[in-house]
Design an enzyme around this catalytic site. Structure first.
Site, PDB file in Angstrom:
ATOM      1  N   HIS A   1       0.831  -1.207   0.000  1.00  0.00           N
ATOM      2  CA  HIS A   1       0.000   0.000   0.000  1.00  0.00           C
ATOM      3  C   HIS A   1       0.862   1.252   0.000  1.00  0.00           C
ATOM      4  O   HIS A   1       1.949   1.290   0.588  1.00  0.00           O
ATOM      5  CB  HIS A   1      -0.964   0.010   1.192  1.00  0.00           C
ATOM      6  CG  HIS A   1      -0.306  -0.030   2.542  1.00  0.00           C
ATOM      7  ND1 HIS A   1       0.044   1.109   3.237  1.00  0.00           N
ATOM      8  CD2 HIS A   1       0.045  -1.069   3.340  1.00  0.00           C
ATOM      9  CE1 HIS A   1       0.577   0.768   4.394  1.00  0.00           C
ATOM     10  NE2 HIS A   1       0.596  -0.549   4.487  1.00  0.00           N
TER      11      HIS A   1
ATOM     12  N   ASP B   1      -0.579   4.278   0.925  1.00  0.00           N
ATOM     13  CA  ASP B   1      -1.107   5.221   1.910  1.00  0.00           C
ATOM     14  C   ASP B   1      -0.389   5.067   3.244  1.00  0.00           C
ATOM     15  O   ASP B   1       0.151   4.010   3.571  1.00  0.00           O
ATOM     16  CB  ASP B   1      -2.618   5.053   2.086  1.00  0.00           C
ATOM     17  CG  ASP B   1      -3.015   3.666   2.564  1.00  0.00           C
ATOM     18  OD1 ASP B   1      -2.409   2.677   2.101  1.00  0.00           O
ATOM     19  OD2 ASP B   1      -3.936   3.563   3.399  1.00  0.00           O
TER      20      ASP B   1
ATOM     21  N   ASP C   1       6.417   1.407   6.993  1.00  0.00           N
ATOM     22  CA  ASP C   1       5.049   0.918   6.751  1.00  0.00           C
ATOM     23  C   ASP C   1       4.368   1.747   5.676  1.00  0.00           C
ATOM     24  O   ASP C   1       3.633   2.666   6.000  1.00  0.00           O
ATOM     25  CB  ASP C   1       4.269   0.948   8.059  1.00  0.00           C
ATOM     26  CG  ASP C   1       2.913   0.290   7.968  1.00  0.00           C
ATOM     27  OD1 ASP C   1       2.648  -0.403   6.967  1.00  0.00           O
ATOM     28  OD2 ASP C   1       2.108   0.471   8.899  1.00  0.00           O
TER      29      ASP C   1
ATOM     30  N   GLU D   1      -5.306   1.099   2.830  1.00  0.00           N
ATOM     31  CA  GLU D   1      -5.020   0.015   3.764  1.00  0.00           C
ATOM     32  C   GLU D   1      -5.036   0.504   5.194  1.00  0.00           C
ATOM     33  O   GLU D   1      -5.497  -0.188   6.094  1.00  0.00           O
ATOM     34  CB  GLU D   1      -3.657  -0.615   3.445  1.00  0.00           C
ATOM     35  CG  GLU D   1      -3.403  -1.954   4.124  1.00  0.00           C
ATOM     36  CD  GLU D   1      -2.820  -1.844   5.531  1.00  0.00           C
ATOM     37  OE1 GLU D   1      -2.813  -2.856   6.250  1.00  0.00           O
ATOM     38  OE2 GLU D   1      -2.362  -0.744   5.915  1.00  0.00           O
ATOM     39  N   GLU D   2      -4.546   1.722   5.415  1.00  0.00           N
ATOM     40  CA  GLU D   2      -4.393   2.231   6.771  1.00  0.00           C
ATOM     41  C   GLU D   2      -5.696   2.745   7.382  1.00  0.00           C
ATOM     42  O   GLU D   2      -5.807   2.840   8.598  1.00  0.00           O
ATOM     43  CB  GLU D   2      -3.354   3.358   6.792  1.00  0.00           C
ATOM     44  CG  GLU D   2      -1.936   2.924   6.456  1.00  0.00           C
ATOM     45  CD  GLU D   2      -1.300   2.084   7.554  1.00  0.00           C
ATOM     46  OE1 GLU D   2      -2.003   1.693   8.502  1.00  0.00           O
ATOM     47  OE2 GLU D   2      -0.100   1.803   7.441  1.00  0.00           O
TER      48      GLU D   2
ATOM     49  N   GLU E   1       4.282  -6.064   4.453  1.00  0.00           N
ATOM     50  CA  GLU E   1       4.097  -5.424   5.759  1.00  0.00           C
ATOM     51  C   GLU E   1       5.330  -5.637   6.636  1.00  0.00           C
ATOM     52  O   GLU E   1       6.005  -6.668   6.543  1.00  0.00           O
ATOM     53  CB  GLU E   1       2.861  -5.993   6.460  1.00  0.00           C
ATOM     54  CG  GLU E   1       1.539  -5.607   5.824  1.00  0.00           C
ATOM     55  CD  GLU E   1       1.197  -4.133   6.001  1.00  0.00           C
ATOM     56  OE1 GLU E   1       1.882  -3.444   6.786  1.00  0.00           O
ATOM     57  OE2 GLU E   1       0.251  -3.672   5.351  1.00  0.00           O
TER      58      GLU E   1
ATOM     59  N   HIS F   1       4.042   3.813  12.620  1.00  0.00           N
ATOM     60  CA  HIS F   1       2.977   4.678  13.149  1.00  0.00           C
ATOM     61  C   HIS F   1       3.488   5.589  14.265  1.00  0.00           C
ATOM     62  O   HIS F   1       2.683   6.220  14.962  1.00  0.00           O
ATOM     63  CB  HIS F   1       1.784   3.857  13.661  1.00  0.00           C
ATOM     64  CG  HIS F   1       1.041   3.134  12.584  1.00  0.00           C
ATOM     65  ND1 HIS F   1      -0.302   2.831  12.684  1.00  0.00           N
ATOM     66  CD2 HIS F   1       1.432   2.656  11.384  1.00  0.00           C
ATOM     67  CE1 HIS F   1      -0.688   2.193  11.590  1.00  0.00           C
ATOM     68  NE2 HIS F   1       0.363   2.072  10.791  1.00  0.00           N
TER      69      HIS F   1
END
EC number: 3.5.1.18
Length: 377
Positions: free
Chosen positions: A67, A69, A100, A134-135, A163, A349
């Site tokens: 992903h 995003d 990520d 995805e997030e 991931e 994150h």
């Protein structure tokens, strides 16, 4: 390979693609793949951009999934370096999405490029499934692409999701499955009233205490050789008006289960309903199934990934099914073997998210070797 991966990762990180805004990341990727003869198909749904790219037309289909995003940065003043500047300090690449998962995304792209250049007439098909959703909601991303592919009879045989799976060093953990996730939004009814006149009211909090005790202490299963036991956690709970002299008329409880293959979502729903009825509660419950559990047992894909890690990185990974959900749950619905392998997850994150440049280079080599193991030279 290292410089190519790092340069692409920096380009992607410098695009502030807060979910589901792709900010041109997939266009950059598509332009690179087009030059190598990949067939590019755009599958956009609402605000989400999805890319399905293929090189080859035969079986087996080996896919990379990822992903573009990222999650919001939080307070940018807390970052040592601007979160979208993609600065490199002491071989660490900093930025939102570095781990990520724009770093592994860059490694995937370059690995596919290098393999196709060396093997233009390779066996099978190399595919990339990339989404910008995805997030956040994950409603218009991979799941929609999978539905579209299945509707027209396309399949994926093997899929590597990039991931960040690694814990302490690159490749020490490979995810070969994930637990299912289901959330219950429960509303228990009472009768609102004055706290001084409890006989004229019915407190749903008091009525629910025994049920909540049973719900939170119930042993769903003992897990198995691949999965830990199913777990339940109350995430949110609310009742009352905020006043200290009003008995609430309704209790809201939100709970989530991460469940293994020993139980099903239907079993969970039925067991909770049984508990509620046992305690004579008036209620409404809304269920949200985020994903069913999936498992990839040792086979061609796992063997190819493990052998690649051993030969390139000199490490034998631990197979694990813990953690949260990923888009692998959607791809597994196609009957594909699915594993997750990516960089360290220690900073994902977080403020100052970062990834080792050396690790990204190694990851690219591992991905390329996986293609060799599955499709040959």
């Amino acid at each position: 390979m290292k410089n190519t991966i790092i340069n692409l990762a920096q380009d992607l990180i410098r695009r502030p693609s807060i979910s589901p805004d792709d900010q041109g990341c997939q266009q950059v990727i598509a332009e690179r793949l087009t030059k190598l003869g990949f067939n590019i198909e755009w599958m956009s749904f609402n605000d989400t951009i999805n890319l399905w790219a293929k090189h080859g037309t035969t079986s087996p289909v080996v896919a990379f999934a990822g992903h573009t995003d990222v999650v919001p940065t939080g307070d940018e003043n807390q970052w040592n370096y601007p979160p979208f500047s993609a600065q490199i300090v002491d071989d660490m690449l900093y930025g939102r999405g570095a781990a990520d998962m724009k770093g592994s995304l860059a490694a995937m792209i370059v690995a596919a490029e290098e393999y196709v250049k060396a093997n233009p007439n390779h066996a099978g098909t190399i595919a990339l499934l990339i989404t910008s959703d995805e997030e956040a909601a994950a409603k218009d991303g991979t799941v929609k692409v999978v539905e579209s592919l299945m509707a027209r009879g396309e399949n994926i045989d093997y899929c590597l999701v990039g991931e960040p799976s690694s814990a302490k060093q690159l490749g020490d953990v490979v995810k070969n499955g994930r637990r299912g996730s289901i959330t219950g939004d429960l509303y228990i009814q009472g009768i609102q009233g004055h706290v001084a006149y409890p006989h004229l009211a019915e407190n749903p909090v008091h009525k629910a205490t025994k049920f909540l005790t049973e719900l939170t202490t119930y042993e769903w299963d003992n897990g198995n050789e691949f999965f830990p036991p199913t777990s339940l956690q109350i995430a949110n709970i609310h009742a009352g008006t905020g006043s200290n002299n009003v008995i609430p008329g309704e209790l809201y409880v939100q709970f989530n289960l991460r469940y293994c293959t020993e139980v099903t979502d239907e079993f969970i729903k039925n067991k909770v309903a049984e508990m509620l009825q046992k305690h004579d509660l008036t209620y409404r419950i809304d269920w949200n199934l985020s994903g069913k559990p999936f498992l990839t047992k040792p086979g061609k894909l796992l063997n190819a990934v493990v052998e690649s890690l051993e030969s390139v990185a000199g490490i034998k990974p631990k197979l694990d099914t813990g953690g949260g959900t990923s888009d692998g749950r959607f791809i597994a619905l196609m009957g594909a073997e699915v594993v997750e392998l990516g960089p360290l997850n220690a900073t994902i994150h977080k403020v100052n998210e970062c990834v080792s440049c050396r690790d990204l280079a190694t990851l690219g080599e591992v991905y390329r070797q996986m293609l060799v193991n599955l499709l040959g030279k």
